[in-house]
Design a protein around this motif. Structure first.
Motif, PDB file in Angstrom:
ATOM      1  N   ASP A  52      35.732  29.221   7.252  1.00 19.67           N
ATOM      2  CA  ASP A  52      36.962  28.531   6.884  1.00 19.67           C
ATOM      3  C   ASP A  52      36.705  27.039   6.720  1.00 19.67           C
ATOM      4  O   ASP A  52      37.425  26.349   6.010  1.00 19.67           O
ATOM      5  N   ALA A  53      35.649  26.566   7.422  1.00 17.28           N
ATOM      6  CA  ALA A  53      35.255  25.163   7.254  1.00 17.28           C
ATOM      7  C   ALA A  53      33.820  24.997   7.727  1.00 17.28           C
ATOM      8  O   ALA A  53      33.357  25.734   8.601  1.00 17.28           O
ATOM      9  N   VAL A  54      33.111  24.046   7.119  1.00 18.93           N
ATOM     10  CA  VAL A  54      31.749  23.723   7.551  1.00 18.93           C
ATOM     11  C   VAL A  54      31.711  22.247   7.926  1.00 18.93           C
ATOM     12  O   VAL A  54      32.188  21.392   7.168  1.00 18.93           O
ATOM     13  N   LEU A  55      31.200  21.948   9.125  1.00 25.41           N
ATOM     14  CA  LEU A  55      30.980  20.557   9.527  1.00 25.41           C
ATOM     15  C   LEU A  55      29.510  20.269   9.339  1.00 25.41           C
ATOM     16  O   LEU A  55      28.665  20.879   9.991  1.00 25.41           O
ATOM     17  N   LEU A  56      29.188  19.353   8.437  1.00 32.63           N
ATOM     18  CA  LEU A  56      27.804  19.171   8.015  1.00 32.63           C
ATOM     19  C   LEU A  56      27.345  17.745   8.299  1.00 32.63           C
ATOM     20  O   LEU A  56      27.954  16.781   7.811  1.00 32.63           O
ATOM     21  N   ASP A  57      26.286  17.615   9.076  1.00 35.89           N
ATOM     22  CA  ASP A  57      25.697  16.291   9.317  1.00 35.89           C
ATOM     23  C   ASP A  57      24.883  15.906   8.090  1.00 35.89           C
ATOM     24  O   ASP A  57      24.379  16.774   7.372  1.00 35.89           O
ATOM     25  N   VAL A  58      24.764  14.599   7.846  1.00 39.47           N
ATOM     26  CA  VAL A  58      24.009  14.180   6.656  1.00 39.47           C
ATOM     27  C   VAL A  58      22.522  14.127   6.957  1.00 39.47           C
ATOM     28  O   VAL A  58      21.689  14.628   6.192  1.00 39.47           O
TER      29      VAL A  58
ATOM     30  N   MET B  99      31.840  16.243   6.009  1.00 41.36           N
ATOM     31  CA  MET B  99      30.549  15.603   6.265  1.00 41.36           C
ATOM     32  C   MET B  99      30.670  14.727   7.520  1.00 41.36           C
ATOM     33  O   MET B  99      31.608  13.936   7.653  1.00 41.36           O
ATOM     34  N   LEU B 100      29.696  14.867   8.399  1.00 41.74           N
ATOM     35  CA  LEU B 100      29.622  13.993   9.579  1.00 41.74           C
ATOM     36  C   LEU B 100      28.449  13.067   9.351  1.00 41.74           C
ATOM     37  O   LEU B 100      27.349  13.531   9.043  1.00 41.74           O
ATOM     38  N   THR B 101      28.655  11.773   9.499  1.00 38.87           N
ATOM     39  CA  THR B 101      27.536  10.899   9.182  1.00 38.87           C
ATOM     40  C   THR B 101      27.570   9.612   9.983  1.00 38.87           C
ATOM     41  O   THR B 101      28.615   9.181  10.464  1.00 38.87           O
ATOM     42  N   ALA B 102      26.390   9.030  10.102  1.00 37.75           N
ATOM     43  CA  ALA B 102      26.298   7.722  10.757  1.00 37.75           C
ATOM     44  C   ALA B 102      26.404   6.605   9.725  1.00 37.75           C
ATOM     45  O   ALA B 102      26.443   5.441  10.077  1.00 37.75           O
ATOM     46  N   ARG B 103      26.421   6.988   8.453  1.00 42.97           N
ATOM     47  CA  ARG B 103      26.513   5.962   7.388  1.00 42.97           C
ATOM     48  C   ARG B 103      27.962   5.797   6.988  1.00 42.97           C
ATOM     49  O   ARG B 103      28.613   6.783   6.667  1.00 42.97           O
ATOM     50  N   ASP B 104      28.438   4.564   7.009  1.00 43.57           N
ATOM     51  CA  ASP B 104      29.859   4.419   6.690  1.00 43.57           C
ATOM     52  C   ASP B 104      30.106   3.434   5.565  1.00 43.57           C
ATOM     53  O   ASP B 104      31.191   2.924   5.406  1.00 43.57           O
ATOM     54  N   ARG B 105      29.052   3.143   4.799  1.00 42.18           N
ATOM     55  CA  ARG B 105      29.309   2.233   3.684  1.00 42.18           C
ATOM     56  C   ARG B 105      30.178   2.961   2.655  1.00 42.18           C
ATOM     57  O   ARG B 105      30.042   4.175   2.479  1.00 42.18           O
TER      58      ARG B 105
ATOM     59  N   ASP C 208      35.883  16.195   3.018  1.00 43.36           N
ATOM     60  CA  ASP C 208      36.300  15.100   3.876  1.00 43.36           C
ATOM     61  C   ASP C 208      35.038  14.438   4.425  1.00 43.36           C
ATOM     62  O   ASP C 208      33.928  14.965   4.285  1.00 43.36           O
ATOM     63  N   TYR C 209      35.250  13.325   5.070  1.00 52.90           N
ATOM     64  CA  TYR C 209      34.141  12.497   5.455  1.00 52.90           C
ATOM     65  C   TYR C 209      34.493  11.846   6.778  1.00 52.90           C
ATOM     66  O   TYR C 209      35.539  11.209   6.892  1.00 52.90           O
TER      67      TYR C 209
END
Lengths: 490, 216
Positions: free
Chosen positions: B46-52, B76-82, B96-97
């Motif tokens: 139903d949803a995937v949480l994906l690290d970059v 997307m889960l990420t440490a980059r927020d630019r 989503d991000y």
């Protein structure tokens, strides 16, 4: 740079003094030389003339009829010749001088040169003067036992040579030098005027030369100022590669290059470190929130998890602040440029912070005149929020915060003042530094990162504006942000 | 609801999985991109949480490969927020991000929204006759009175409600309600359905014999 201390003016000053001294020395030498030459030739002529006058007088003193009669223009005297033994020597007649025609002419009334002669005979009882001789010439007192030779003397503009002829008789030849001295003075004037002209020309040329050779320095200093203002990618451009200044430019450019490299490195390091911290902080936050979501076994556990969560949230804001700063430093953060009304932005922000102010019983007053402004509203909003929440946090209970916007001298001005304790004079210049805390104990407990004002300053400066902090005499601090108004260039 | 979490930091993975399970989700996990892609392709999540930043295969390439086959909502889960990173993530098919570190509350809200959007159900509250489901609070009321459901019962009801009007097969229901660690038998679903009927009335869930279940 004070004008009198600039290299150009100091060089000009010393160079001018040197030139003036040289010119004065040269002019004075020339004048003295001319003057002594005049005196010397006059004296030589005087000596020659006194010689011939003396010779003539001596000849005239011989028995009359001789070729050197003192009155050659009179007919030869009648009567027996002087060598007549029976006759008394006749009394001497007033003597004249029989000189060479040219020389005689030079004593005439209308002759140039101002020559004259005077003969004193019989202890001055009888005086013979040439027409131009001044009336007040005193009879020279000559030591009669001295070897007879010309004696020179000067009286004012007059030079005279005198010579004893025989005891009681003195001959004097003089020359009035008034005219010559006049000419000499004119010569001095000429020298002076030329010297001033040369000095002026020299100063002008010197100024041209100095400012021309110092022009690269001005360029270097302009470029260095722009680099210091934050444009680290800039380099000094110069066509001059051979001179000392070319060398200086190379050295400076190398230095700026290394400065930029280390600055970029530092910015990148900050950004990387902040990024690397994100995942561990995410772990901390996720687990503490997970733990807090279920009932904790004891109050101690609960407190421990809450403390961890607070710490994690603080770390999170720190990471965000560090990254924001790193991006502002690197100029990476793209800035929108649009026109907006500063007062509207401010009133929106005030609406957001009012609940926070009310919790502390603080009254927020505003005086918001429409203030058109240019920049990135999102970033400026960050600045406004930061300053207003600061004013609320660093205030007394039931204090006041006053926010104003206005247009002033073509600039958009935003100011926040509070009724708090203000900022001590010693801290004022540091409040915009990173991690600087004027009151360490209090602001740390209020949860600030110590980077808010540094970020505000970086944003405002990226907009080409300025921010300053002041402490009011009546208490409280005032932060003023000046931004370029809408329609202004840059 | 079945969710896949792809994250290489074991502690973070464990934390997110636990939070999602607490909320009643069935959660699978993967520790690298390759494994994540394999699971995402083989199961209808139903949803995937994906690290970059992932080992073996990074999040971008996983997303790209997945988008060629499936429309599974991806966060997307990420440490980059630019902003450029966010734009890139959303442009390459992420739904989503979310930037680390995140608040669990925000993560869970985003996952709920993601699942709603995947089911084309914009409202967080679903009304089925006299039964009302409040998704954010995971609360169910019948005629205004709260009904106590177990986590599995709620999940089954929510899934059927989000797919109302459509036939939900037993295997699909099983796939969305149980995760890879559950080894319960599929007839457990019948037990849950019968319990739901007892609590919410018999008319709500219809059985299509030999096919599955449906909420009209």
């Amino acid at each position: 740079m004070k004008r009198t201390r600039s290299i150009t003016w100091r060089l000009q000053f010393w160079y001018g003094i040197l030139l003036a001294v040289v010119l004065a020395g040269f002019g004075l030498t020339a004048y003295m030389f001319e003057r002594s030459a005049l005196v010397r030739t006059t004296d030589a002529e005087l000596e020659r003339r006194i010689g011939s006058v003396a010779r003539e007088v001596r000849q005239a003193a011989k028995p009359p009829g001789g070729p050197g009669d003192l009155r050659p223009d009179e007919p030869p005297p009648e009567g027996p010749p002087e060598d007549d033994p029976g006759r008394e020597p006749r009394p001497r007649r007033a003597p004249g001088l029989s000189l060479a025609p040219r020389e005689r002419q030079s004593y005439a009334a209308d002759a140039p040169g101002g020559w004259y002669y005077i003969l004193w005979l019989d202890q001055g009882r009888q005086v013979i003067r040439s027409p131009k001789a001044p009336a007040d010439v005193p009879m020279p007192r000559l030591l009669e036992d001295r070897p007879s030779g010309p004696v020179l003397r000067a009286r004012g503009d007059i030079r005279e040579a005198c010579m004893p002829l025989k005891p009681g008789d003195v001959a004097l030849v003089g020359r009035i030098l008034t005219e010559d001295f006049q000419q000499l003075r004119q010569f001095a004037w000429l020298l002076g005027i030329s010297a001033v002209a040369i000095l002026a020309l020299g100063l002008l040329g010197g100024y041209w030369l100095v400012s021309r050779s110092l022009r690269p320095i001005a360029e270097i200093s302009r470029a260095a100022a722009r680099i210091a203002a934050g444009n680290l990618g800039l380099r000094i451009q110069t066509d001059d590669t051979e001179s000392e200044l070319g060398e200086l430019t190379r050295v400076l450019n190398d230095t700026f290059g290394r400065l930029e490299a280390s600055f970029v490195q530092q910015t990148r390091f900050t950004a990387d470190a902040a990024h690397e911290l994100r995942t561990p902080v995410a772990v901390l936050l996720t687990h503490t929130q997970n733990a807090l979501a279920v009932a904790c076994p004891s109050e101690t556990h609960q407190e421990a998890f809450e403390a961890c969560q607070r710490a994690a949230q603080r770390m999170r804001s720190l990471i965000e602040a560090l990254l924001t700063l790193a991006r502002l430093d690197s100029g990476e953060r793209t800035m929108r440029r649009e026109s907006f009304d500063l007062s509207r932005l401010a009133s929106e922000s005030l609406g957001l912070v009012r609940p926070l102010a009310e919790r502390r019983g603080i009254t927020v007053e505003s005086d918001l005149a429409p203030t058109p402004c240019v920049g990135d509203p999102g970033q400026i909003d960050q600045v406004i929020m930061n300053l207003v929440t600061n004013a609320i946090h660093h205030n007394v209970e039931k204090g006041r915060v006053r926010v104003t916007t206005r247009t002033d001298c073509g600039c958009a001005v935003f100011a926040v003042s509070d009724s708090g304790p203000g900022i001590a004079q010693g801290h004022l210049s540091h409040v915009f530094e990173r991690f600087y805390r004027a009151d360490a104990s209090r602001s740390r407990s209020s949860g600030g990162t110590g980077l808010g004002l540094a970020i505000a300053k970086a944003i405002v400066e990226a907009h080409g504006g300025s921010i300053r902090a002041e402490s009011r005499k009546e208490g409280g601090a005032v932060f003023t942000v000046v931004l370029p108004a809408a329609g202004s260039p840059g | 609801m079945r969710v896949l979490v792809v994250e290489d930091e074991p502690d973070l993975l464990a934390g997110v999985v636990r939070a999602l399970r607490t909320q009643g989700y069935s959660v699978d996990s993967a520790a690298d991109g390759e494994e994540g892609l394999f699971k995402a392709e083989s199961v209808d999540y139903d949803a995937v949480l994906l690290d970059v930043m992932l080992p073996v295969r990074d999040g971008w390439s996983v997303l790209e490969a997945l988008r060629r086959k499936k429309k599974t909502p991806v966060l997307m889960l990420t440490a980059r927020d630019r902003p450029v990173d966010k734009v890139r993530g959303l442009d390459s098919g992420a739904d989503d991000y979310l930037v680390k570190p995140f608040d669990l509350g925000e993560l869970l809200a985003r996952v709920r929204a993601l699942i709603r959007r995947g089911a084309q159900e914009p409202s967080p509250e679903i009304t089925l006759g006299d039964v009302r489901i409040e998704q954010a609070a995971r609360r169910v009321t019948r005629l205004g009175a709260p009904v106590t459901l177990t986590a599995k019962e709620y999940t089954i009801l929510e899934y059927l409600a989000l797919n109302r009007g459509r036939l939900v097969t037993r295997s699909a229901l099983y796939e969305h309600v149980f995760d890879e660690n559950d080894d319960s038998f599929s007839n457990l679903i019948d037990v849950h359905i019968s319990n739901l009927r007892k609590k919410l009335g018999h008319g709500l869930i219809a059985t299509r014999r030999g096919l599955g279940y449906c909420i009209e």
